[in-house]
Design an enzyme around this catalytic site. Structure first.
Site, PDB file in Angstrom:
ATOM      1  N   SER A 126     -82.911 -47.655 -13.580  1.00  0.00           N
ATOM      2  CA  SER A 126     -82.522 -47.342 -14.963  1.00  0.00           C
ATOM      3  C   SER A 126     -82.257 -48.637 -15.722  1.00  0.00           C
ATOM      4  O   SER A 126     -81.772 -49.615 -15.147  1.00  0.00           O
ATOM      5  CB  SER A 126     -81.256 -46.488 -14.968  1.00  0.00           C
ATOM      6  OG  SER A 126     -80.768 -46.358 -16.284  1.00  0.00           O
ATOM      7  N   TYR A 139     -72.923 -44.688 -11.624  1.00  0.00           N
ATOM      8  CA  TYR A 139     -74.354 -44.592 -11.932  1.00  0.00           C
ATOM      9  C   TYR A 139     -74.982 -45.988 -12.024  1.00  0.00           C
ATOM     10  O   TYR A 139     -76.022 -46.261 -11.413  1.00  0.00           O
ATOM     11  CB  TYR A 139     -74.545 -43.834 -13.244  1.00  0.00           C
ATOM     12  CG  TYR A 139     -75.988 -43.618 -13.618  1.00  0.00           C
ATOM     13  CD1 TYR A 139     -76.782 -42.729 -12.903  1.00  0.00           C
ATOM     14  CD2 TYR A 139     -76.571 -44.306 -14.686  1.00  0.00           C
ATOM     15  CE1 TYR A 139     -78.116 -42.530 -13.239  1.00  0.00           C
ATOM     16  CE2 TYR A 139     -77.899 -44.111 -15.029  1.00  0.00           C
ATOM     17  CZ  TYR A 139     -78.662 -43.222 -14.311  1.00  0.00           C
ATOM     18  OH  TYR A 139     -79.993 -43.037 -14.647  1.00  0.00           O
TER      19      TYR A 139
HETATM   20  N1  LIG Z   1     -83.273 -39.107 -18.358  1.00  0.00           N
HETATM   21  C1  LIG Z   1     -82.977 -40.376 -18.599  1.00  0.00           C
HETATM   22  O1  LIG Z   1     -82.640 -40.775 -19.734  1.00  0.00           O
HETATM   23  C2  LIG Z   1     -83.034 -41.389 -17.493  1.00  0.00           C
HETATM   24  C3  LIG Z   1     -82.815 -42.730 -17.834  1.00  0.00           C
HETATM   25  C4  LIG Z   1     -82.853 -43.695 -16.828  1.00  0.00           C
HETATM   26  C5  LIG Z   1     -83.127 -43.319 -15.523  1.00  0.00           C
HETATM   27  N2  LIG Z   1     -83.344 -42.005 -15.229  1.00  0.00           N
HETATM   28  C6  LIG Z   1     -83.607 -41.662 -13.826  1.00  0.00           C
HETATM   29  O2  LIG Z   1     -84.779 -40.894 -13.745  1.00  0.00           O
HETATM   30  C7  LIG Z   1     -84.693 -40.000 -12.637  1.00  0.00           C
HETATM   31  C8  LIG Z   1     -85.003 -38.591 -13.097  1.00  0.00           C
HETATM   32  O3  LIG Z   1     -84.063 -38.237 -14.085  1.00  0.00           O
HETATM   33  P1  LIG Z   1     -84.222 -36.947 -15.029  1.00  0.00           P
HETATM   34  O4  LIG Z   1     -83.598 -37.319 -16.309  1.00  0.00           O
HETATM   35  O5  LIG Z   1     -85.607 -36.436 -14.983  1.00  0.00           O
HETATM   36  O6  LIG Z   1     -83.197 -35.952 -14.292  1.00  0.00           O
HETATM   37  P2  LIG Z   1     -83.215 -34.378 -14.007  1.00  0.00           P
HETATM   38  O7  LIG Z   1     -84.025 -33.649 -15.016  1.00  0.00           O
HETATM   39  O8  LIG Z   1     -81.797 -33.996 -13.801  1.00  0.00           O
HETATM   40  O9  LIG Z   1     -83.998 -34.306 -12.601  1.00  0.00           O
HETATM   41  C9  LIG Z   1     -83.423 -34.830 -11.443  1.00  0.00           C
HETATM   42  C10 LIG Z   1     -84.313 -34.472 -10.270  1.00  0.00           C
HETATM   43  O10 LIG Z   1     -83.737 -35.035  -9.081  1.00  0.00           O
HETATM   44  C11 LIG Z   1     -83.724 -34.035  -8.066  1.00  0.00           C
HETATM   45  N3  LIG Z   1     -82.652 -34.246  -7.109  1.00  0.00           N
HETATM   46  C12 LIG Z   1     -81.366 -34.595  -7.369  1.00  0.00           C
HETATM   47  N4  LIG Z   1     -80.673 -34.650  -6.217  1.00  0.00           N
HETATM   48  C13 LIG Z   1     -81.532 -34.340  -5.208  1.00  0.00           C
HETATM   49  C14 LIG Z   1     -81.412 -34.227  -3.818  1.00  0.00           C
HETATM   50  N5  LIG Z   1     -80.258 -34.434  -3.177  1.00  0.00           N
HETATM   51  N6  LIG Z   1     -82.505 -33.879  -3.098  1.00  0.00           N
HETATM   52  C15 LIG Z   1     -83.678 -33.645  -3.724  1.00  0.00           C
HETATM   53  N7  LIG Z   1     -83.860 -33.739  -5.040  1.00  0.00           N
HETATM   54  C16 LIG Z   1     -82.792 -34.078  -5.779  1.00  0.00           C
HETATM   55  C17 LIG Z   1     -83.535 -32.734  -8.836  1.00  0.00           C
HETATM   56  O11 LIG Z   1     -83.982 -31.679  -8.022  1.00  0.00           O
HETATM   57  P3  LIG Z   1     -83.271 -30.230  -7.949  1.00  0.00           P
HETATM   58  O12 LIG Z   1     -82.815 -29.904  -9.342  1.00  0.00           O
HETATM   59  O13 LIG Z   1     -84.367 -29.358  -7.461  1.00  0.00           O
HETATM   60  O14 LIG Z   1     -82.155 -30.389  -7.013  1.00  0.00           O
HETATM   61  C18 LIG Z   1     -84.427 -32.963 -10.050  1.00  0.00           C
HETATM   62  O15 LIG Z   1     -85.760 -32.650  -9.749  1.00  0.00           O
HETATM   63  C19 LIG Z   1     -83.273 -40.159 -12.071  1.00  0.00           C
HETATM   64  O16 LIG Z   1     -83.305 -41.038 -10.973  1.00  0.00           O
HETATM   65  C20 LIG Z   1     -82.505 -40.789 -13.230  1.00  0.00           C
HETATM   66  O17 LIG Z   1     -81.401 -41.558 -12.824  1.00  0.00           O
HETATM   67  C21 LIG Z   1     -83.300 -41.039 -16.175  1.00  0.00           C
END
Ligand SMILES: NC(=O)c1ccc[n+]([C@@H]2O[C@H](COP(=O)([O-])OP(=O)(O)OC[C@H]3O[C@@H](n4cnc5c(N)ncnc54)[C@H](OP(=O)(O)O)[C@@H]3O)[C@@H](O)[C@H]2O)c1
Length: 241
Positions: A126, A139
């Site tokens: 991130s 985080y």
């Molecule tokens: N959105 C942003 O602005 C942003 C910015 C910087 C970085 N990121 C990073 O990008 C990545 C994706 O974020 P997102 O925003 O798309 O989040 P999201 O919509 O909440 O999706 C998170 C995903 O991670 C999976 N997950 C979480 N814990 C898990 C576990 N123990 N085992 C297996 N799967 C697991 C969830 O699966 P289930 O729901 O099926 O459990 C879901 O598919 C993350 O690493 C986040 O830190 C996001």
């Protein structure tokens, strides 16, 4: 190409999995949510229901695959620390989900990438790791560790010709950021995030960061002397009261 994406049941990972499928690739989508996985399976993705913090079952499942060309380790969560109580359970939970699950996934995918064509390991960190941000003790620390992990693996996997990319998104509109109760400058859609990531992967960029108008600003701020950044952040907190 054979592409595996963790955290593919929601947000960035889901969009990326569907876009790679539409481009004609063979895609494995990993997550825990059974309903979301069933939908993805109907679309034509291979799916696996795994809690990636469970080392034994995760490694067992990875052994069922023969090879991978790209592994995108994207699963993660975000929770904020609200002082005065430092919630170490929250801290441990975030580290387990973001960092430990990634270490377990790396152990699982490396033997598969060694069998792949022009292999690439992609770790999703991130831009929050560029500068210390308020309430991001857990985080931010997990994502800073992921950045270090990517940078060291890039060196150690060099001789094996396995490339390593670190993805540093700014704000992306997903269920993860929908929970945030603060302004999110330059927030982009999952469609845009997926496009930026796929372009970066295509170019084999070692760091894929977006949107640039936001990430370059954070990178510039990261060059400030630490005392100045600290003073500015403290002022922002004072103004927010
Ligand atoms: N959105 C942003 O602005 C942003 C910015 C910087 C970085 N990121 C990073 O990008 C990545 C994706 O974020 P997102 O925003 O798309 O989040 P999201 O919509 O909440 O999706 C998170 C995903 O991670 C999976 N997950 C979480 N814990 C898990 C576990 N123990 N085992 C297996 N799967 C697991 C969830 O699966 P289930 O729901 O099926 O459990 C879901 O598919 C993350 O690493 C986040 O830190 C996001």
């Amino acid at each position: 190409m054979k592409i595996l994406i963790t955290g593919a049941t929601s947000g960035i990972g889901k969009q990326l999995a569907l876009d790679y499928l539409n481009e004609g690739h063979e895609v494995w989508a990993v997550g825990r949510n059974s309903e979301a996985l069933a939908e993805l399976a109907e679309s034509g993705l291979h799916t696996a229901r795994l809690d990636l913090t469970d080392r034994a079952s995760t490694l067992e499942w990875f052994k069922t695959l023969a090879s991978l060309d790209i592994a995108v380790l994207n699963a993660g969560s975000c929770e904020y620390i609200d002082l005065p109580g430092f919630d170490s359970e929250l801290f441990i939970r975030v580290m387990r989900t973001n960092l430990e699950s990634m270490a377990i996934s790396i152990e699982g995918v490396l033997p598969l990438l060694r069998q792949g064509q022009n292999p690439l390991l992609v770790l999703v960190g991130s831009s929050a790791a560029y500068v210390p941000l308020p309430r991001a003790e857990a985080y931010g620390a997990s994502k800073a560790a992921i950045a270090y992990l990517a940078d060291t693996l890039r060196v150690d996997l060099y001789r094996e010709k396995i490339d390593v990319s670190l993805v540093c998104p700014g704000f992306v509109k997903t269920p993860l950021t929908d929970r945030n109760d603060f302004p999110m400058p330059a927030r982009v859609s999952v469609e845009d995030a997926s496009r930026y990531i796929r372009q970066g992967i295509e170019r084999r960029n070692s760091e894929i960061h977006f949107p640039k108008r936001f990430t370059y600003l954070l990178k510039a701020l990261s060059l400030l002397p630490k005392w100045l950044w600290t003073r500015l952040s403290q002022r922002m907190i004072d103004h927010g009261k």
